[in-house]
Design an enzyme around this catalytic site. Structure first.
Site, PDB file in Angstrom:
ATOM      1  CD  GLU A 102      26.508  66.552 122.029  1.00 36.40           C
ATOM      2  OE1 GLU A 102      27.223  66.276 121.061  1.00 36.40           O
ATOM      3  OE2 GLU A 102      26.923  66.556 123.202  1.00 36.40           O
ATOM      4  CG  ASP A 103      26.496  63.039 118.901  1.00 40.55           C
ATOM      5  OD1 ASP A 103      26.355  63.679 119.964  1.00 40.55           O
ATOM      6  OD2 ASP A 103      27.304  62.092 118.786  1.00 40.55           O
ATOM      7  CG  ASP A 106      23.010  58.459 126.892  1.00 36.48           C
ATOM      8  OD1 ASP A 106      21.870  58.060 127.157  1.00 36.48           O
ATOM      9  OD2 ASP A 106      24.016  57.750 127.045  1.00 36.48           O
ATOM     10  NE  ARG A 168      33.268  58.418 115.278  1.00 39.93           N
ATOM     11  CZ  ARG A 168      32.808  58.771 116.466  1.00 39.93           C
ATOM     12  NH1 ARG A 168      31.607  59.300 116.577  1.00 39.93           N
ATOM     13  NH2 ARG A 168      33.531  58.595 117.555  1.00 39.93           N
TER      14      ARG A 168
HETATM   15  P1  IMP Z   1      25.818  62.338 127.709  1.00 39.42           P
HETATM   16  O1  IMP Z   1      26.881  63.178 128.348  1.00 39.42           O
HETATM   17  O2  IMP Z   1      25.507  61.118 128.531  1.00 39.42           O
HETATM   18  O3  IMP Z   1      24.582  63.105 127.324  1.00 39.42           O
HETATM   19  O4  IMP Z   1      26.464  61.705 126.415  1.00 39.42           O
HETATM   20  C1  IMP Z   1      26.665  62.367 125.277  1.00 39.42           C
HETATM   21  C2  IMP Z   1      27.628  61.635 124.357  1.00 39.42           C
HETATM   22  O5  IMP Z   1      27.656  60.202 124.546  1.00 39.42           O
HETATM   23  C3  IMP Z   1      27.172  61.834 122.931  1.00 39.42           C
HETATM   24  O6  IMP Z   1      27.662  63.036 122.404  1.00 39.42           O
HETATM   25  C4  IMP Z   1      27.692  60.600 122.230  1.00 39.42           C
HETATM   26  O7  IMP Z   1      29.008  60.815 121.789  1.00 39.42           O
HETATM   27  C5  IMP Z   1      27.695  59.527 123.305  1.00 39.42           C
HETATM   28  N1  IMP Z   1      26.485  58.668 123.176  1.00 39.42           N
HETATM   29  C6  IMP Z   1      25.415  58.650 124.001  1.00 39.42           C
HETATM   30  N2  IMP Z   1      24.492  57.756 123.587  1.00 39.42           N
HETATM   31  C7  IMP Z   1      24.988  57.192 122.453  1.00 39.42           C
HETATM   32  C8  IMP Z   1      24.469  56.195 121.535  1.00 39.42           C
HETATM   33  O8  IMP Z   1      23.367  55.644 121.664  1.00 39.42           O
HETATM   34  N3  IMP Z   1      25.286  55.896 120.483  1.00 39.42           N
HETATM   35  C9  IMP Z   1      26.500  56.474 120.284  1.00 39.42           C
HETATM   36  N4  IMP Z   1      27.003  57.402 121.110  1.00 39.42           N
HETATM   37  C10 IMP Z   1      26.260  57.764 122.192  1.00 39.42           C
END
Ligand code: IMP
Length: 178
Positions: A102-103, A106, A168
């Site tokens: 996973e990148d 958040d 990206r």
């Molecule tokens: P989560 O479900 O809130 O953990 O979000 C995960 C996804 O939100 C990541 O895989 C990213 O695609 C996107 N995301 C969350 N934070 C960022 C950020 O700071 N920059 C770009 N994409 C983000």
């Protein structure tokens, strides 16, 4: 490195290309040790992880497979709320050592909702690799087993991560100027 503009916002340098490359290699080294002889299946979550996954996988020196999936969320019934499905998950995970790439984690919502679907297929093991984690933003518990960088709760772009579709292709990681 200079501040850059993506759409209407400005971003300042945060993690340079060489520190990212060094971290990616060190995660790969740990995976090479931990998964030797286990023929792991890496599952990279698109879009954000494509550059991280490619770089990491180039440093994987053991027998391993990789596949790429996309997660789509749609509104389910009232009781189930948002439902997340995986597009392109065509492998049988039963008995496999699965490693999610996973990148960024958040809020943790995506993985928190998606992982039970993978456990359902009874993999031999399931671990999470994330390049970035924002612990202050995480409200859904997700255990990151291999972490690149723990970062503050700031929006970042570059190295696969986008702001509304752009950014990206920037080699380094930049954070929002507020
Ligand atoms: P989560 O479900 O809130 O953990 O979000 C995960 C996804 O939100 C990541 O895989 C990213 O695609 C996107 N995301 C969350 N934070 C960022 C950020 O700071 N920059 C770009 N994409 C983000």
């Amino acid at each position: 490195m200079q501040a850059i503009q993506v759409h209407d916002k400005f971003f300042e340098p945060y993690l340079n290309e060489s520190s990212i490359a060094e971290k990616v290699r060190s995660i790969a080294d740990q995976l090479n040790r931990d998964y030797d002889g286990k023929k792991p299946l890496f599952i990279a979550i698109l879009n954000g992880s494509f550059i991280f996954a490619a770089d990491l996988f180039k440093s994987i020196a053991i027998e391993a497979e990789i596949c790429f999936i996309k997660l789509a969320s749609y509104k389910g019934t009232k009781s189930s709320g948002q439902v997340i499905t995986a597009i392109g998950l065509d492998r049988d995970l039963y008995g496999r050592h699965v490693v999610i790439l996973e990148d960024i984690v958040d809020t943790g919502k995506t993985l928190n909702e998606f992982l039970p679907q993978l456990y359902h297929q009874q993999p031999a093991s399931l671990k999470i690799v994330a390049l970035l984690h924002k612990p202050e933003a995480t409200i859904y518990p997700v255990e990151v087993d291999y972490l690149g960088f723990s970062i503050p709760n700031k929006f970042v772009v570059g190295y696969g991560l986008d702001y509304n579709g752009l950014g990206r292709n920037i080699g380094a990681i930049y954070k929002l100027v507020e």
